[in-house]
Enzyme design. Structure first.
Site, PDB file in Angstrom:
ATOM      1  N   LYS A  38       0.835  -1.208   0.000  1.00 61.81           N
ATOM      2  CA  LYS A  38       0.000   0.000   0.000  1.00 61.81           C
ATOM      3  C   LYS A  38       0.873   1.263   0.000  1.00 61.81           C
ATOM      4  CE  LYS A  38      -2.406  -1.451   3.670  1.00 61.81           C
ATOM      5  NZ  LYS A  38      -1.983  -2.858   3.811  1.00 61.81           N
ATOM      6  N   THR A  39       1.880   1.285   0.867  1.00 59.12           N
ATOM      7  CA  THR A  39       2.768   2.448   0.931  1.00 59.12           C
ATOM      8  C   THR A  39       3.541   2.598  -0.377  1.00 59.12           C
ATOM      9  OG1 THR A  39       2.992   2.067   3.289  1.00 59.12           O
ATOM     10  CG2 THR A  39       4.612   3.526   2.287  1.00 59.12           C
TER      11      THR A  39
ATOM     12  N   ASP B 294      -1.269   6.476   6.600  1.00 58.87           N
ATOM     13  CA  ASP B 294      -1.321   5.041   6.855  1.00 58.87           C
ATOM     14  C   ASP B 294      -2.225   4.808   8.063  1.00 58.87           C
ATOM     15  OD1 ASP B 294      -0.717   2.434   6.426  1.00 58.87           O
ATOM     16  OD2 ASP B 294       1.332   2.516   7.197  1.00 58.87           O
TER      17      ASP B 294
ATOM     18  N   THR C 250      -5.573  -1.569   7.030  1.00 60.80           N
ATOM     19  CA  THR C 250      -5.704  -3.030   7.035  1.00 60.80           C
ATOM     20  C   THR C 250      -7.127  -3.411   7.414  1.00 60.80           C
ATOM     21  OG1 THR C 250      -4.915  -2.932   9.305  1.00 60.80           O
ATOM     22  CG2 THR C 250      -3.310  -3.551   7.629  1.00 60.80           C
TER      23      THR C 250
ATOM     24  N   ARG D 220       6.528  -8.160   1.268  1.00 55.86           N
ATOM     25  CA  ARG D 220       7.410  -7.780   2.372  1.00 55.86           C
ATOM     26  C   ARG D 220       8.008  -9.024   3.035  1.00 55.86           C
ATOM     27  NH1 ARG D 220       4.464  -4.489   6.478  1.00 55.86           N
ATOM     28  NH2 ARG D 220       4.587  -2.858   4.919  1.00 55.86           N
TER      29      ARG D 220
END
Ligand code: ADE
Length: 341
Positions: free
Chosen positions: A66-67, A111, A160, A219
């Site tokens: 997302k980032t 975020d 999330t 990740r």
């Protein structure tokens, strides 16, 4: 916080490392094909009109990018980006000062947007909709409200927990995208790309093994790659082969499907302590001394996706697949219960 090898959550110590592996442009970004296609169109259209992009909400489990996507959007728009997070903005005044300092076209990335305090969120509404913030100055009888204008900016929110974003907030996003777990093919390409960037020598089987055990999460894949590289350098000749990857990951207690010791603990506890479930999330969390939020954000999405866990109205249930994977016999009682759901 304990360092967990497969957790999707960001850990500050390796966060900066990861940035070297992050794609900077949409055409370098692997997977999430539908989101990329949609973003390509909205970005091209906004550029044609010479306007900032509409506010965009990205949601999905941690570690899926997302980032990274928010940074890519800013890059593609030739815009600056300011990065913050919901819990970091405690007071409305902080939000007002951030908003009024934005430049035209700038991206504000928030975020964990579901964790913005309500009073802070309310400041954001007017800014998102009309590019104005109402600011109350003075107190009591002298209190007056002042309207401050904000430059046309783009808010990119990430969460999330889509369900915890308030509905007035949700309604103010022009586009909403849900990131899904990656396909195994995409994971292989991501691990391969990272290996290339990090100059790790590897063969196809080594890359495939890491990809398979990465919970379909970039990740995690990148983190496992680094750990396997360490192992390859110390215990082998530096090359990441299938055998080297398997040995390294077994030592790290990452199993053949990417489940780690905490996933095992969650499932084993449902099976052994709660007769396979259903068990409420809080009860389960207490039984394994883990935060309910962490279970819901980090472990559960993948266990659900893999079909090891079911979420029912009465709580979480371990599936037949979980019993088989952990080597427990599937009891008659569970079979009977499953047929009732
Ligand atoms: N897609 C999502 N994360 C990525 C990454 N780190 N590299 C390339 N593509 C990606």
């Amino acid at each position: 916080m304990e360092e967990r090898i497969v957790s999707g959550t960001q850990q500050e110590n390796d966060y900066s490392d990861d940035t070297s592996l992050r794609p900077r442009r949409l055409n370098e970004y692997i997977g999430q094909e539908r989101i990329k296609a949609n973003l390509e169109i909205t970005i091209a259209a906004a550029r044609l009109r010479g306007e900032p992009l509409d506010h965009t909400l990205l949601h999905g489990p941690p570690g899926l990018g997302k980032t990274t996507l928010a940074n890519i959007v800013a890059n593609e728009m030739d815009a600056k980006i300011k990065v913050t997070s919901g819990p970091a903005i405690e007071r409305p005044a902080d939000m007002v000062s951030m908003l009024t300092r934005l430049e035209t076209g700038e991206v504000l990335f928030i975020d964990e947007v579901h964790r913005l305090p309500r009073v802070v969120e309310e400041v954001l509404y007017g800014a998102m909709e009309d590019f104005v913030v109402s600011w109350v100055i003075d107190k009591g009888l002298k209190a007056r409200s002042m309207n401050l204008s904000v430059k046309r900016f783009t808010l990119i929110g990430a969460t999330t927990r889509y369900g915890m974003v308030s509905s007035p907030m949700r309604d103010r996003f022009g586009s909403v995208h849900r990131l899904d777990f990656y396909s195994e093919d995409a994971m292989r390409s991501i691990v391969e790309r990272s290996a290339r960037i990090l100059a790790v020598t590897s063969d196809d089987e080594g890359v495939a093994e890491i990809a398979r055990r990465s919970r379909r999460t970039p990740r995690v894949g990148n983190r496992l790659l680094r750990r396997v590289r360490d192992y390859a350098q110390v215990k082998a000749d530096g090359t990441v082969t299938g055998d080297v990857a398997r040995d390294a990951l077994e030592r790290l207690e990452v199993d053949a499907l990417g489940l780690d010791d905490t996933d095992h603990l969650v499932l084993r506890s449902i099976i052994e302590k709660f007769a396979g479930g259903p068990v409420g999330i809080e009860t389960l969390a207490a039984a394994i001394s883990e935060e309910a939020d962490t279970i819901m954000d980090v472990y559960e999405p993948f266990l659900l996706q893999m079909g090891f866990l079911d979420r029912t109205r009465r709580g979480r249930v371990a599936t037949r697949r979980a019993y088989d994977h952990l080597g427990f016999p599937y009891p008659e009682e569970a079979r009977r219960q499953a047929s009732l759901f």
